[in-house]
Design a protein around this motif. Structure first.
Motif, PDB file in Angstrom:
ATOM      1  N   ASN A 108      27.887  40.170  44.059  1.00 27.54           N
ATOM      2  CA  ASN A 108      28.913  39.347  43.414  1.00 27.54           C
ATOM      3  C   ASN A 108      28.599  37.850  43.496  1.00 27.54           C
ATOM      4  O   ASN A 108      29.500  37.015  43.378  1.00 27.54           O
ATOM      5  CB  ASN A 108      30.303  39.609  44.026  1.00 27.54           C
ATOM      6  N   LYS A 168      35.548  47.204  43.442  1.00 27.77           N
ATOM      7  CA  LYS A 168      35.812  46.709  42.093  1.00 27.77           C
ATOM      8  C   LYS A 168      36.699  45.460  42.115  1.00 27.77           C
ATOM      9  O   LYS A 168      36.609  44.612  41.217  1.00 27.77           O
ATOM     10  CB  LYS A 168      36.459  47.806  41.254  1.00 27.77           C
ATOM     11  N   ARG A 169      37.538  45.338  43.112  1.00 25.12           N
ATOM     12  CA  ARG A 169      38.424  44.168  43.179  1.00 25.12           C
ATOM     13  C   ARG A 169      37.632  42.894  43.362  1.00 25.12           C
ATOM     14  O   ARG A 169      37.824  41.915  42.615  1.00 25.12           O
ATOM     15  CB  ARG A 169      39.428  44.356  44.313  1.00 25.12           C
ATOM     16  N   TRP A 178      35.661  42.100  40.222  1.00 22.02           N
ATOM     17  CA  TRP A 178      36.466  41.495  39.149  1.00 22.02           C
ATOM     18  C   TRP A 178      36.743  40.022  39.434  1.00 22.02           C
ATOM     19  O   TRP A 178      36.709  39.181  38.528  1.00 22.02           O
ATOM     20  CB  TRP A 178      37.765  42.275  39.001  1.00 22.02           C
ATOM     21  N   GLN A 179      37.007  39.682  40.683  1.00 19.98           N
ATOM     22  CA  GLN A 179      37.238  38.279  41.030  1.00 19.98           C
ATOM     23  C   GLN A 179      35.987  37.434  40.787  1.00 19.98           C
ATOM     24  O   GLN A 179      36.080  36.294  40.282  1.00 19.98           O
ATOM     25  CB  GLN A 179      37.675  38.176  42.490  1.00 19.98           C
ATOM     26  N   ALA A 208      35.050  44.552  30.087  1.00 23.64           N
ATOM     27  CA  ALA A 208      35.863  43.616  30.863  1.00 23.64           C
ATOM     28  C   ALA A 208      35.249  42.228  30.891  1.00 23.64           C
ATOM     29  O   ALA A 208      35.975  41.215  31.008  1.00 23.64           O
ATOM     30  CB  ALA A 208      36.026  44.137  32.294  1.00 23.64           C
ATOM     31  N   LEU A 223      32.537  47.800  32.464  1.00 28.34           N
ATOM     32  CA  LEU A 223      32.212  46.482  33.015  1.00 28.34           C
ATOM     33  C   LEU A 223      31.861  45.507  31.898  1.00 28.34           C
ATOM     34  O   LEU A 223      32.294  44.327  31.922  1.00 28.34           O
ATOM     35  CB  LEU A 223      31.054  46.603  34.009  1.00 28.34           C
ATOM     36  N   MET A 267      33.658  38.156  38.619  1.00 32.26           N
ATOM     37  CA  MET A 267      33.428  38.120  37.180  1.00 32.26           C
ATOM     38  C   MET A 267      34.241  37.012  36.513  1.00 32.26           C
ATOM     39  O   MET A 267      33.789  36.379  35.541  1.00 32.26           O
ATOM     40  CB  MET A 267      33.773  39.477  36.564  1.00 32.26           C
ATOM     41  N   GLN A 268      35.445  36.726  37.011  1.00 34.39           N
ATOM     42  CA  GLN A 268      36.266  35.666  36.432  1.00 34.39           C
ATOM     43  C   GLN A 268      35.587  34.304  36.554  1.00 34.39           C
ATOM     44  O   GLN A 268      35.778  33.426  35.701  1.00 34.39           O
ATOM     45  CB  GLN A 268      37.637  35.635  37.131  1.00 34.39           C
TER      46      GLN A 268
END
Length: 279
Positions: free
Chosen positions: A232, A259-260, A263-264, A160, A157, A266-267
């Motif tokens: 998130n 996780k999907r 990740w979104q 990334a 993590l 995190m962007q």
């Protein structure tokens, strides 16, 4: 002679007092002649003389009372069934009524005692990775090791997110409830105050922090005052600044589909610390 002794022993064991053989037994003692004679029929009793019978019948007739028919009895008529009348019971009066009224008023006046809240249980570790601080839940309650799957996931993590994947430990793990003696409060409010004070004091000792990662529900609940709906999402915590709520490492391993969405999110959030690193 021996056969006769054995035969008598058998008869004694079977509780046979006397017996007669059907045939002549070898080696048996001679039979007694009186036992072999047939039984004679019993002699009938002589009939009484007619004169005796007549005198006995006359005496019985004189002594017996004359037969009288019993008087006729009137038919028994069952009594008429009376209808049952329900009489209403009067309400309690006097001292009993006053006692019940006082008890009801006392029960209404005394509020229900609140049930004690069980203290929360968690173990958290504060780390530093570049421009971010990471408050992560320890799945096993022990510090993260290099070979632990949870630690390897945390390194992924951080990598990334564009942060160093070898975070530094800040202080000892925080385990709640605290193992102290006395009557110290161990409830949720005390845990929240202690954890926010601890994290704030440790961050003041470090370089300025761009974002505080809250990894796991205990970190979100007691450091960020959030819940499962805060996953998130970015939070603003008084005294701690900007924070980002993430699901726990163990939850991410058990449910990889999370996780999907992580990740979104995190962007959108990673620009906060990337801009700090570039400047």
């Amino acid at each position: 002679m021996i056969e006769e002794v054995r035969r008598r022993a058998y008869l004694a064991a079977m509780q046979v007092a006397s017996w007669l053989p059907r045939v002549e037994l070898p080696f048996a003692a001679p039979s007694r002649p009186e036992l072999l004679q047939p039984l004679s029929a019993p002699e009938p009793e002589p009939a009484p003389a007619p004169e005796v019978v007549a005198s006995v019948a006359k005496a019985v007739a004189e002594d017996a009372p004359a037969y009288q028919a019993p008087p006729a009895q009137a038919p028994v008529v069952p009594p008429a069934t009376r209808p049952k009348i329900e009489v209403p019971r009067p309400a309690p009066q006097g001292r009993m009524a006053k006692t019940e009224a006082v008890e009801e008023a006392t029960e209404a006046a005394v509020p229900a005692q609140p049930q004690p809240i069980a203290p929360p249980r968690f173990a958290l570790q504060l780390l530093r990775a570049g421009a971010c601080a990471v408050l992560v839940e320890l799945p096993n309650g022990e510090p993260l090791q290099g070979r632990d799957p949870a630690y390897l996931l945390l390194k992924d993590l951080l990598r990334a997110a564009g942060l160093p994947d070898s975070p530094q430990l800040i202080g000892e793990p925080v385990r709640w409830p605290l193992l102290v003696r006395g009557q110290m409060d161990q409830g949720p409010e005390a845990a929240r105050d202690f954890l926010q004070t601890f994290v704030g004091a440790r961050l003041e000792e470090q370089a300025p922090c761009s974002c505080l990662w809250l990894v796991g529900l205990p970190a979100i609940r007691f450091a960020g005052e959030g819940d499962e709906q805060s996953y998130n999402r970015e939070l603003q915590i008084e005294g701690l600044g900007a924070a980002w709520a993430l699901p726990g490492l163990e939850l991410l391993m058990d449910e990889p589909e999370r996780k999907r969405s992580l990740w979104q999110a995190m962007q959108r959030v990673r620009q906060r610390w990337l801009n700090t690193s570039e400047s």
